[in-house]
Every structure is written in structure tokens, then in C-alpha cells.
Design a protein around this motif. Structure first.
Motif, PDB file in Angstrom:
ATOM      1  N   GLU A  50       0.822  -1.207   0.000  1.00  0.00           N
ATOM      2  CA  GLU A  50       0.000   0.000   0.000  1.00  0.00           C
ATOM      3  C   GLU A  50       0.862   1.266   0.000  1.00  0.00           C
ATOM      4  O   GLU A  50       0.608   2.211  -0.736  1.00  0.00           O
TER       5      GLU A  50
ATOM      6  N   TRP B 248     -10.497 -10.026  -2.073  1.00  0.00           N
ATOM      7  CA  TRP B 248     -11.044  -8.685  -1.855  1.00  0.00           C
ATOM      8  C   TRP B 248     -12.027  -8.728  -0.702  1.00  0.00           C
ATOM      9  O   TRP B 248     -12.948  -9.545  -0.675  1.00  0.00           O
TER      10      TRP B 248
ATOM     11  N   GLU C 126     -14.170  -3.852   1.078  1.00  0.00           N
ATOM     12  CA  GLU C 126     -14.039  -2.507   1.626  1.00  0.00           C
ATOM     13  C   GLU C 126     -13.408  -1.569   0.598  1.00  0.00           C
ATOM     14  O   GLU C 126     -12.587  -1.976  -0.223  1.00  0.00           O
ATOM     15  N   PHE C 127     -13.799  -0.309   0.660  1.00  0.00           N
ATOM     16  CA  PHE C 127     -13.244   0.692  -0.252  1.00  0.00           C
ATOM     17  C   PHE C 127     -12.811   1.884   0.595  1.00  0.00           C
ATOM     18  O   PHE C 127     -13.544   2.859   0.751  1.00  0.00           O
TER      19      PHE C 127
ATOM     20  N   PRO D 177      -7.891   1.777  -3.632  1.00  0.00           N
ATOM     21  CA  PRO D 177      -8.392   0.425  -3.294  1.00  0.00           C
ATOM     22  C   PRO D 177      -8.552  -0.476  -4.511  1.00  0.00           C
ATOM     23  O   PRO D 177      -8.430  -1.703  -4.393  1.00  0.00           O
TER      24      PRO D 177
END
Length: 420
Positions: free
Chosen positions: A40, A204, A207-208, A323
Motif C-alpha cells: 500500500e 477482496w 471494503e473501499f 483500493p
């Protein structure tokens, strides 16, 4: 009216440049995770580096794309960190110093002399070797090839669904590339994500949220460490990375500025590249290069900085889509790495393979980079072979002083394990 046409052309070129390179942050971040950076944080760093790199190019009124370099990120991960033993924070320091040296050497006009002294045969071998290395990394990451089982490498487990996804994605990627060229990479990744979802291998949570990405980036931003700067390994790393950056970017930027009728601005482009590499190091990214995808914008008439400002702005917008980048599986990214490697491997056509005096050093570079999993080892062995052949065939007067010094440095580098 002419001004309106210019703005329209530059804007269109900037949009095309973004679309042609939008795959880079995710592929780049996936490679840097193997150096120890969080995905990330590396992803945010890659996008911020792309923003600042293209913006700096715009300030110099050039439509260049100064983005994290494919191949250079492999050098950063697999050579500086995994093979030479630097921490990723120390490798970022190497990148920062190398970027500063690129600026200094360009301003003092030393860069041109170094580039002219660099044997073209080693440069061409380096490009091909990096391509082969990226192909190997992509195949291994996707599980298409793996180690063990009584052999260094063998075909992956075709009974595993992720490997099946990777194989199918690779074949579709090749077909799309034949139809659309590099602009197909986004479609390749989209297909890989869709296929992973259909085959149940997509991870996945549903969540966003942007917060985890910027929290992760907080652990990367400004984490440049000079604690290892006194070690011989650090100095060797700086020398090798600076040389690779100069050779690769001088040739790229020269060709690109010539294509837009701004030959005299090539040094500006190299200074911009050095500055963007320094900024990228602070953002947790390996060095930038002036990517070949800029041909997309140039082909439709982009000639100035407006195109770069547009591309930079679109990368700012892409931060809102973090995301979506995060759910991309390695099986969707690996085919892109493999095809990029194949594109780089095409440079083998420039090698005079019928002339063994030149072929031996180039072939050593090409095969030893992937076989040793080290770009530095490949370059070093190629340099030593080149110097030995020149001395044997033509005598020391025919050897460039720059090449002689570099060969001695590589000999010292290979001797370090004996001394330490």
C-alpha cells in the motif's frame, strides 16, 4: 484558433500518456514489496513519484514521462537489497544520491563524456539482460515456473487455479498486445482481475477505504537512511546505479527530445530525471526513467509541458482509486511484466553476434543477470570480459580510461567477499 488547437493536442497527448502508463504503479509496487516495502505504501509512493516526475518535466516544457522505471526497480529490489544486502531504507538513500549525481554530472557536462565512453555493446546487452530478468521474475511470481523438484526451474503446478489464471492471462495479454501495443496493458490487467474473480482466486474484502493506504505510506515517506553510507557496498551501489541511470536515460531522452524537435533540451530532461529520482526516494520509490510510453503522446502531436501537466493531474485523480489498485492479483500483473521484458529483449537484434569480440561481453551480461539474479554481477562480468578482450586484441591504449576504472571497481567488488 491555433492556440486552442495546441491546447487540445497537448491535452489529448497527456491523456494518452496517462492511459499508456496507468499500469506502472501497481506493477512497480508489487516488485518493491519483495524488497520489504508494504504494498500500500509503495503504491502511494509510486503514484506520488509519477505526479512529481511528470510535473517537473512540465516545468521544463517537455512532454516527458518521468515515472518509476521498470528494470530499474528490479535492480533496486533484487540487486541492491536482496543480493547486496542493503536495507530498503539504505537502497532509497542510494537512489537519492544517484539522482543528485545525475543532476550534478549533467550540469557540469560530465554525463555526456561518461555516456560516450560506455561501450555500446554492454549497454545493449544490459537492456536485453534486464528484459530476460523481468521475464523470469514475472514467470516466477505468477507460478508459471518454480524451483525445486530436482531442477533449478520447472513448469509450475498446473493444477493450481492461480497458475491457470496466470497462464490464461498471459496468452490473452499477448493477443491484446499484438492488436493494441502497450496501450493494451490496462485491458490485460482488467482481464486478469475479472478472470481471478470468476475462478475464485481474487482476494477482496469488499471494503473501499483510502485510510489504510496513507497510513502505510506514512511508514515509507521520508524513510531514507544513510546509516550504511560508509560501507563499500553502498559506494559500489551508488556507482552502479548512477551509471545505469545515465546510460539508460541519456539514450531515451535524446531520442524523445529529437522526436519533438527539441534536441538542445536533452540536458534539461536529464536534470528533470535526476530531480524526480531524488523526490521519488523521499516517497519510497526506486529511480525514475523517461519511459518509452511517451511515444503515445508524441505521436499525436504533444510537444510541450502542458501534456505533462495533464498526465500529472490524472495521476492525482488516480489517488482516489487506490483500493482498486490493491485488489489486482499478481497473476494479472505478471503478464505485463513478462511482455515488458519481451519488448526489452528485442534489443538483441542490435547486437553484432557474428563478431565474437563484441558478442562475448554482451552475452555474458545477458545470461548472467538472470542466472545470478543480480544486475550488478551481470554488468560487472561483462565489463571485465570486454576489458580483457580489448587489452588482448588491441592493447591498453585502445581502452577508455572510464572503462578501465570501472573494470577495476568491479574487480574490487567481486573481491570483497574474500576480504570481508
Amino acid at each position: 484558433m491555433a492556440k486552442q488547437t495546441e491546447w487540445k493536442t497537448e491535452t489529448y497527448g497527456g491523456v494518452l500518456n496517462f492511459l499508456a502508463t496507468a499500469y506502472i504503479p501497481a506493477v512497480h509496487a508489487a516488485i518493491l514489496t519483495q524488497a520489504g516495502l508494504p504494498f500500500e505504501g509503495a503504491l502511494v509512493g509510486a503514484i506520488l513519484t509519477s505526479i512529481i516526475g511528470t510535473f517537473i518535466a512540465g516545468l521544463f516544457n517537455l512532454p516527458l514521462l518521468l515515472l518509476p522505471g521498470m528494470g530499474i526497480n528490479a535492480l533496486f529490489t533484487y540487486t541492491l537489497v536482496l543480493q547486496m544486502g542493503l536495507s530498503w531504507q539504505g537502497a532509497l538513500a542510494v537512489s537519492f544520491v544517484s539522482g543528485a549525481l545525475v543532476v550534478l554530472l549533467t550540469v557540469t557536462k560530465v554525463a555526456r563524456k561518461l555516456a560516450n565512453a560506455f561501450p555500446p555493446i554492454i549497454h545493449d546487452g544490459l537492456t536485453v539482460g534486464l528484459g530476460l530478468f523481468l521475464i523470469l521474475i514475472g514467470l516466477e511470481a505468477a507460478g508459471i515456473v518454480s524451483g525445486g523438484g530436482g531442477a533449478l526451474l520447472h513448469i509450475g503446478d498446473l493444477g493450481e487455479r492461480p497458475v491457470q489464471v496466470a497462464f490464461l492471462s498471459l496468452f490473452v495479454a499477448i493477443l491484446l498486445f499484438l492488436k493494441m501495443g502497450p496501450s493494451s496493458f490496462l485491458w490485460t490487467i482488467a482481464f486478469g482481475v475479472g478472470l481471478s474473480a470468476v475462478m475464485g482466486t481474487l482476494d477482496w474484502t469488499g471494503e473501499f477505504a483510502l485510510t489504510p493506504f496513507f497510513e502505510s505510506f506514512g511508514t515509507v515517506f521520508g524513510n531514507v537512511s544513510f546509516a550504511e553510507s560508509a560501507s563499500p557496498i553502498f559506494l559500489v551501489a551508488v556507482g552502479v546505479l548512477t551509471l545505469v541511470l545515465l546510460i539508460e536515460n541519456i539514450s531515451l531522452i535524446q531520442n524523445q527530445t529529437r522526436a519533438i524537435g527539441k534536441d538542445a533540451d536533452a540536458p534539461k530532461g536529464l536534470v528533470a530525471q535526476g530531480l524526480s529520482t531524488m523526490a521519488g526516494a523521499m516517497f519510497g520509490s526506486s529511480p525514475t526513467v523517461s519511459t518509452v510510453e511517451v511515444a503515445a503522446g508524441i505521436s499525436v502531436g504533444a510537444r510541450g509541458g502542458i501534456a505533462s501537466f495533464v498526465t500529472s493531474g490524472l495521476y492525482v485523480v488516480s489517488l482516489l482509486l487506490l483500493p482498486l489498485f490493491a485488489i489486482i492479483p499478481v497473476t494479472a500483473i505478471a503478464p505485463v511484466s513478462i511482455i515488458i521484458g519481451m519488448m526489452m529483449f528485442q534489443n538483441v537484434k542490435h547486437l553484432p553476434l557474428d563478431n565474437w569480440e563484441h558478442a562475448f561481453p554482451a552475452i555474458l551480461v545477458i545470461i548472467m543477470i538472470p542466472f545470478t539474479y543480480s544486475i550488478v554481477d551481470g554488468i560487472g562480468l561483462g565489463f571485465i570480459a570486454y576489458t580483457m578482450i580489448v587489452l588482448f586484441k588491441k592493447g591498453y591504449r585502445s581502452l577508455s580510461p572510464v572503462v578501465g576504472v570501472l573494470t577495476v571497481l568491479f574487480l574490487v567488488f567481486f573481491s570483497l567477499p574474500v576480504w570481508l
